[in-house]
Design an enzyme around this catalytic site. Structure first.
Site, PDB file in Angstrom:
ATOM      1  N   ARG A   1     -25.318   0.841   7.291  1.00 62.68           N
ATOM      2  CA  ARG A   1     -24.997  -0.579   7.151  1.00 62.68           C
ATOM      3  C   ARG A   1     -25.405  -1.375   8.386  1.00 62.68           C
ATOM      4  O   ARG A   1     -25.492  -2.606   8.343  1.00 62.68           O
ATOM      5  CB  ARG A   1     -23.489  -0.736   6.918  1.00 62.68           C
ATOM      6  CG  ARG A   1     -23.016  -0.206   5.585  1.00 62.68           C
ATOM      7  CD  ARG A   1     -21.538   0.145   5.577  1.00 62.68           C
ATOM      8  NE  ARG A   1     -20.686  -0.937   6.021  1.00 62.68           N
ATOM      9  CZ  ARG A   1     -20.241  -1.912   5.252  1.00 62.68           C
ATOM     10  NH1 ARG A   1     -20.582  -1.946   3.983  1.00 62.68           N
ATOM     11  NH2 ARG A   1     -19.457  -2.845   5.721  1.00 62.68           N
TER      12      ARG A   1
ATOM     13  N   LYS B   1       0.849  -1.190   0.000  1.00 65.17           N
ATOM     14  CA  LYS B   1       0.000   0.000   0.000  1.00 65.17           C
ATOM     15  C   LYS B   1       0.889   1.246   0.000  1.00 65.17           C
ATOM     16  O   LYS B   1       1.826   1.352   0.790  1.00 65.17           O
ATOM     17  CB  LYS B   1      -0.908   0.007   1.230  1.00 65.17           C
ATOM     18  CG  LYS B   1      -2.013   1.057   1.185  1.00 65.17           C
ATOM     19  CD  LYS B   1      -3.079   0.790   2.237  1.00 65.17           C
ATOM     20  CE  LYS B   1      -4.259   1.730   2.077  1.00 65.17           C
ATOM     21  NZ  LYS B   1      -5.377   1.402   2.973  1.00 65.17           N
TER      22      LYS B   1
ATOM     23  N   GLU C   1     -19.351  -2.303  10.949  1.00 65.43           N
ATOM     24  CA  GLU C   1     -20.279  -1.432  11.678  1.00 65.43           C
ATOM     25  C   GLU C   1     -21.343  -2.222  12.417  1.00 65.43           C
ATOM     26  O   GLU C   1     -21.771  -1.846  13.511  1.00 65.43           O
ATOM     27  CB  GLU C   1     -20.942  -0.451  10.705  1.00 65.43           C
ATOM     28  CG  GLU C   1     -20.007   0.601  10.137  1.00 65.43           C
ATOM     29  CD  GLU C   1     -19.196   0.109   8.948  1.00 65.43           C
ATOM     30  OE1 GLU C   1     -18.354   0.881   8.468  1.00 65.43           O
ATOM     31  OE2 GLU C   1     -19.417  -1.051   8.509  1.00 65.43           O
TER      32      GLU C   1
END
Length: 585
Positions: free
Chosen positions: A363, A250, A335
């Site tokens: 969500r 990354k 979540e």
């Protein structure tokens, strides 16, 4: 103007053009695209690290497969910048005048190469599985490829998708872009398994993908273009589900992004040469007020737990984690789990404070309703980013008022100042009767008297004679601006701060009905099922006109906030003229 006319990318108008390149030319594309991401993001902001790390995978896909016949589904799709460059949208990266011509996420309205509008996490495997099953029903033969990474594997939907994808008897290719990061550090035991697979070059017997029934292949050199091409060629047209575990870096190619992966997941404009932010340090804000209150509660030995789902930087929680690791929980991109685990903590006697972002909270609607509210547990939920403003239609923060306030037992409080936020948060943590949600204001700190929540009452901000304006939360400022315009038109408005979406001050509302013919409600969110409609319903049988103003139902996409407010009739002069017209009728 094209800043890089010498780039090989200029030859690419679609994926078929990649197949005409020599390997020497092809191998230049990942670095070219990385440089373009850096230049664009440094100028206007955007996702940095996810895109820098996946350029070889993106190039290899479009070289080996035959899009748009073959389909690629990016999880979250914030790593699709290279994909856009290779599918006819390169000018949005080569030419600064075109930087805003494309969105930061996949979008079928932009290109036939984008299957879905996607901005939330853990969706790719389920979406790709659906594409594969639809293909099979129609006797198609195309390849379906899902790319998942950046912590998306921790979301519950990802597990549901893998569980169902594994039993397909047809082509499905799932690429795990393993860059060892979520937005922050990866959380949870699943990532220990990935680490073990990396350390054993994919040979560990502890392999969840094989256990689920997938063919599994590992590639350690995920940023080596030739190796990724060979991997993709080996599975093209495969007749069963396969997982390709690809190790990438990354932030690859830009030292600040490699060293500071969380900060450069998404970044505001910055100095490309130094890596330093172009924006000055922000003054104290509402997130700081929240952290101050939590510190005070911990000092009083409150058994408090601060919980968030993988975005601590949004809430300023990294400093809190460093000081209070025992009182901090990052559940990863989950979540749903954040609310249900909070319900369990509250039942055990702890005081969980759950940090949610409005656009991601949706969500976990079922968990808020069933696990928290149905059990009437004293979970404290803080909702950040709740506002109708310019944003991608994948990341709107305008729906929380209707859906949170629709859930029984949940009190949804709306502070408009530092003092109101402090008072509400202390009240929420102290009480043990119900779940309480608090919408954190956006913008600079405002000041007002701390509310008395022992007996809930609306607060009069300005006393007038002609029109009553009920302005929710941060829209108190808008009400004050509209009041000035009304006064210019000869209207003397009363401004009222309701402090809450869900708690009605019947005494105040009845007094309003006795005194005023016109009531205006202002809310920074979607109108359907929102605060204004509740007020209109309260006054339904009375001889009073209620003007309900807020965001109209829809998915606005990257519309400047002032233009959006103009569309909604929320500019101060528009509100004033609405009041004048209503008084004349």
């Amino acid at each position: 103007m094209n800043q890089h006319p010498d780039y090989v990318l200029n030859k690419i108008n679609g994926p078929k053009d990649l197949k005409k390149l020599s390997f020497e030319e092809l191998s230049k594309l990942p670095d070219e695209m990385r440089q373009l991401v850096l230049e664009k993001d440094a100028a206007i902001g955007g996702h940095v690290g996810p895109n820098l790390g996946i350029m070889e995978v993106t190039t290899a896909f479009h070289y080996v497969f035959d899009a748009p016949k073959d389909k690629i589904v990016f999880d979250v799709s914030h790593q699709s910048y290279g994909h856009k460059m290779l599918t006819g949208r390169k000018n949005a990266f080569l030419d600064p005048d075109c930087y805003n011509d494309v969105t930061g996420y996949t979008n079928p309205d932009e290109s036939e190469y984008d299957c879905f509008t996607v901005g939330h996490t853990s969706t790719s495997v389920s979406l790709a599985t659906g594409l594969a099953q639809g293909r099979d029903l129609l006797s198609g033969k195309e390849n379906i490829v899902a790319i998942i990474g950046d912590g998306s594997l921790s979301g519950g939907l990802a597990f549901e998708g893998f569980n169902n994808a594994s039993v397909l008897d047809s082509n499905l290719i799932i690429v795990i872009n393993d860059n060892q990061m979520s937005i922050d550090e990866n959380k949870g035991g699943f990532y220990r398994t990935l680490k073990e697979l990396r350390e054993t070059n994919g040979q560990s017997s502890n392999n969840i993908f094989k256990a689920m029934g997938f063919e599994y292949r590992y590639l350690d050199e995920g940023n080596d273009l030739k190796s990724v091409i060979e991997l993709f060629e080996s599975v093209k047209d495969v007749d069963h589900p396969v997982v390709l575990h690809v190790n990438t870096l990354k932030g690859k190619g830009y030292e600040p992004a490699e060293k500071h992966k969380m900060e450069f997941h998404w970044h505001t404009p910055w100095n490309l040469a130094t890596g330093e932010s172009a924006t000055v340090d922000a003054p104290k804000g509402y997130a700081d007020v929240v952290l101050d209150v939590l510190e005070e509660e911990l000092a009083d030995n409150v058994p408090l737990m601060a919980i968030n789902a993988a975005i601590p930087g949004v809430f300023g929680l990294k400093s809190f984690e460093a000081k209070h690791p025992v009182n901090y929980l990052d559940v990863g991109i989950a979540e749903q789990h954040s609310l249900t685990v909070a319900a369990g903590m509250a039942k055990a006697g702890a005081r969980p404070v759950v940090f949610q972002n409005s656009t991601f909270l949706q969500r976990a609607y079922d968990q808020l309703s069933h696990d928290v509210a149905l059990n009437d547990l004293p979970v404290v939920m803080l909702v950040f980013g709740g506002t109708a403003k310019m944003n991608s239609n994948t990341h709107l923060g305008m729906f929380d008022i209707p859906f949170v306030s629709s859930v029984p037992n949940v009190k949804y409080l709306m502070p408009a100042s530092e003092e109101e936020l402090r008072g509400m948060l202390k009240f929420a943590i102290k009480q043990t009767e119900h779940p309480i949600a608090i919408r954190i204001p956006t913008g600079a700190l405002k000041h007002a008297e701390e509310p008395d929540l022992s007996r809930f009452k609306y607060q009069i901000v300005k006393q007038g004679t002609d029109v009553a304006v009920l302005a929710l939360g941060q829209f108190i400022d808008l009400a004050k601006q509209a009041s000035e315009k009304m006064i210019e038109l000869g209207i003397d408005p009363t401004i009222i701060n309701p402090l809450s979406v869900t708690e009605f001050d019947s005494e105040m509302l009845d007094a309003i009905a006795e005194k005023y013919r016109v009531v205006i409600t202002l809310e920074d969110g979607s109108l359907d099922g929102g605060f204004g409609q509740k007020i209109a319903a309260y006054f339904g049988a009375k001889n009073i006109k209620v003007i309900v103003l807020g965001a109209k139902k829809g998915f606005p996409d990257m519309i400047p906030t002032e233009k959006l407010h103009e569309t909604y009739g929320l500019l101060p002069e528009q509100i004033a003229h609405s009041a004048l017209q209503a008084l004349k009728n």
